[in-house]
Write an enzyme that holds these catalytic residues in place. Structure first.
Site, short mmCIF file in Angstrom:
data_model
loop_
_atom_site.label_atom_id
_atom_site.label_comp_id
_atom_site.label_asym_id
_atom_site.label_seq_id
_atom_site.Cartn_x
_atom_site.Cartn_y
_atom_site.Cartn_z
N HIS A 155 0.83 -1.21 0.00
CA HIS A 155 0.00 0.00 0.00
C HIS A 155 0.87 1.26 0.00
CE1 HIS A 155 -3.28 -2.77 1.15
NE2 HIS A 155 -2.39 -3.26 2.00
N SER A 285 17.01 19.98 -14.24
CA SER A 285 15.92 20.94 -14.40
C SER A 285 16.49 22.24 -14.94
CB SER A 285 15.22 21.19 -13.06
OG SER A 285 14.37 22.31 -13.13
#
Length: 482
Positions: A155, A285
């Site tokens: 999960h 970036s």
């Protein structure tokens, strides 16, 4: 007009290998048609049809389609609106002695479908060793980290510890399934051969004056020349498009597997536990100079999403065919078959590059374990207290209270998990104070992971890779230019 003035698929300009692009190039396609016509003429002559030696010789000499021949074929197609007949006439101009013998008894699908099967065969042969290379990379990685504990996640919440190598084995097993499926469709791939306009072989029965045995022999000769074991026993005007669907289901599953692997790597990169290779001058970036984005894994995920969704096209094309054939399969197959293999090729190149250079940060991995391991160790502490005669229920309540306090420190204050320190300060746990540190060694929580990794990698995986050993021993890691 410059190539910069018209659209080109990024699969060709940025991602796929030259070898794969060559298989699906216009020259390879048209030249393969010519080779098929040569094989047909040779076989027909061998079986008694009167085709001059000069005709076959001229055909052999002009198998590779020249730029000039493409121009001639384009002019014929503008006139005939039929690509195969355009190339028949262009071939006839290059081999005038054969002009009246080219395509004898055949329908267009003799060249188009048989050529597609040849391309599929070659493309499968190209991606199989590339897939094996990725599996080998991960096998070596798994064995290297077979003993290194890491948090398991269910999960996407911390769960029982595994090892880094065990997680890699999860990826390997799924890639091995893809390898097996692709090997199966490759082994079962057959040829269309010479079957006539509706699969009745009527034109060839007429050419051979009713001798059906010669049609059988004709197809045996064609299969041998093309490198196929046999023809599909039943044909219409085409080979059944179920073949394309079977191939797509196997090849496109690489997309699902690769996206799953890339997603795991991307999540681990966020946790700073593992990274894909990052080059010295690479920019993460344009705005944030400090960033180390997992751009290769993101590329894999993007290409994989496209590949994994392609089978629906092949399914729709197959089910939309009417009776012996409709032409609505043509335009979409011209796109889908090459794209499927260019995508698979691009993904495997990137996966090879990433999996051969994965970087692990053990200190970060251990820090994350230390945040969760105190909670996992509480059951062992319970058992130790019981051995000292302490009530299991009383111990459970004490641990519950302290665990919630420690959890609040982590979640509300941003502090570290201090559960063990709290236990060591509590008089209730005094009987086991001296044993607590020994109960939180991560190696105690990884179960049988090292053995699982060794048995799997040195057993089934090694066996699967053995047939590719010659290729793998000479293989170099794919280098990405973009």
């Amino acid at each position: 007009m410059s190539s910069y003035d018209k659209y080109q698929t990024p699969l060709a300009t940025r991602y796929a290998s030259q070898e794969m692009m060559s298989i699906f190039s216009a020259r390879t396609r048209a030249s393969t048609w010519r080779q098929l016509w040569v094989w047909l003429a040779e076989a027909e002559k061998e079986l008694g049809l009167k085709i001059p030696d000069e005709a076959i010789q001229q055909m052999r000499e002009h198998v590779t389609v020249s730029d000039k021949a493409f121009d001639v074929a384009r002019e014929y197609e503008n006139k005939f609106r039929h690509d195969v007949m355009a190339h028949v006439h262009a071939y006839g101009e290059d081999a005038p002695a054969a002009a009246g013998h080219i395509h004898l008894g055949a329908t267009s699908c003799y060249v188009t479908d048989n050529a597609d099967l040849i391309f599929i065969q070659k493309a499968l042969d190209l991606i199989l060793p590339k897939l094996a290379k990725v599996i080998q990379n991960l096998k070596e990685f798994a064995l290297k980290y077979k003993d290194t504990p890491t948090l398991g996640f269910t999960h996407y919440q911390p769960a029982q510890l595994i090892t880094i190598g065990k997680r890699a084995c999860q990826w390997i097993q799924e890639l091995v399934m893809d390898l097996e499926d692709i090997e199966t469709v490759r082994e079962r791939l057959q040829f269309r051969g010479a079957q006539g306009t509706t699969g009745s072989q009527a034109t060839f029965l007429e050419l051979f004056e009713g001798n059906a045995d010669k049609i059988v022999e004709l197809n045996k000769i064609l299969c041998k020349k093309a490198g196929f074991p046999s023809t599909y026993p039943i044909s219409t005007q085409t080979y059944t498009r179920k073949v394309d669907l079977r191939v797509a289901n196997a090849v496109c599953a690489i997309g699902a597997t690769a996206e799953r692997i890339a997603s795991d790597i991307r999540h681990l990169a966020n946790l700073k536990e593992m990274e894909e290779p990052f080059e010295k001058s690479q920019i993460g970036s344009s705005a944030m100079a400090y960033k180390r984005n997992p751009m290769r894994s993101e590329r894999i995920a993007a290409l994989s999403r496209k590949l994994a969704n392609l089978p629906v096209n092949f399914s729709n094309t197959f089910k939309a065919q009417w009776f012996e054939r409709t032409l609505d399969d043509s335009a979409i197959r011209r796109m889908d078959i090459p794209e499927m293999f260019l995508l698979a090729d691009s993904i495997l190149l990137a996966l090879d590059n990433v999996t051969n250079g994965l970087v692990v940060y053990p200190s970060v991995v251990r820090a994350h374990i230390d945040q969760e391991l105190p909670f996992m160790a509480t059951e062992s502490i319970l058992m130790k207290l019981a051995q000292h005669g302490v009530s299991r229920q009383d111990a459970h309540e004490e641990i519950r209270v302290l665990s919630h306090q420690a959890s609040a420190v982590v979640k509300q204050e941003g502090g570290k998990n201090d559960l063990l320190e709290r236990i060591k300060k509590s008089e209730f746990f005094k009987p086991v104070w001296g044993e607590i540190d020994g109960l939180v060694d991560p190696a105690l929580f990884i179960g049988n992971c090292p053995r699982i990794v060794e048995d799997y990698c040195n057993g089934q995986v090694a066996e699967k890779l053995s047939r590719y050993q010659e290729t793998l021993s000479n293989a170099e890691t794919a280098q990405l230019s973009i």
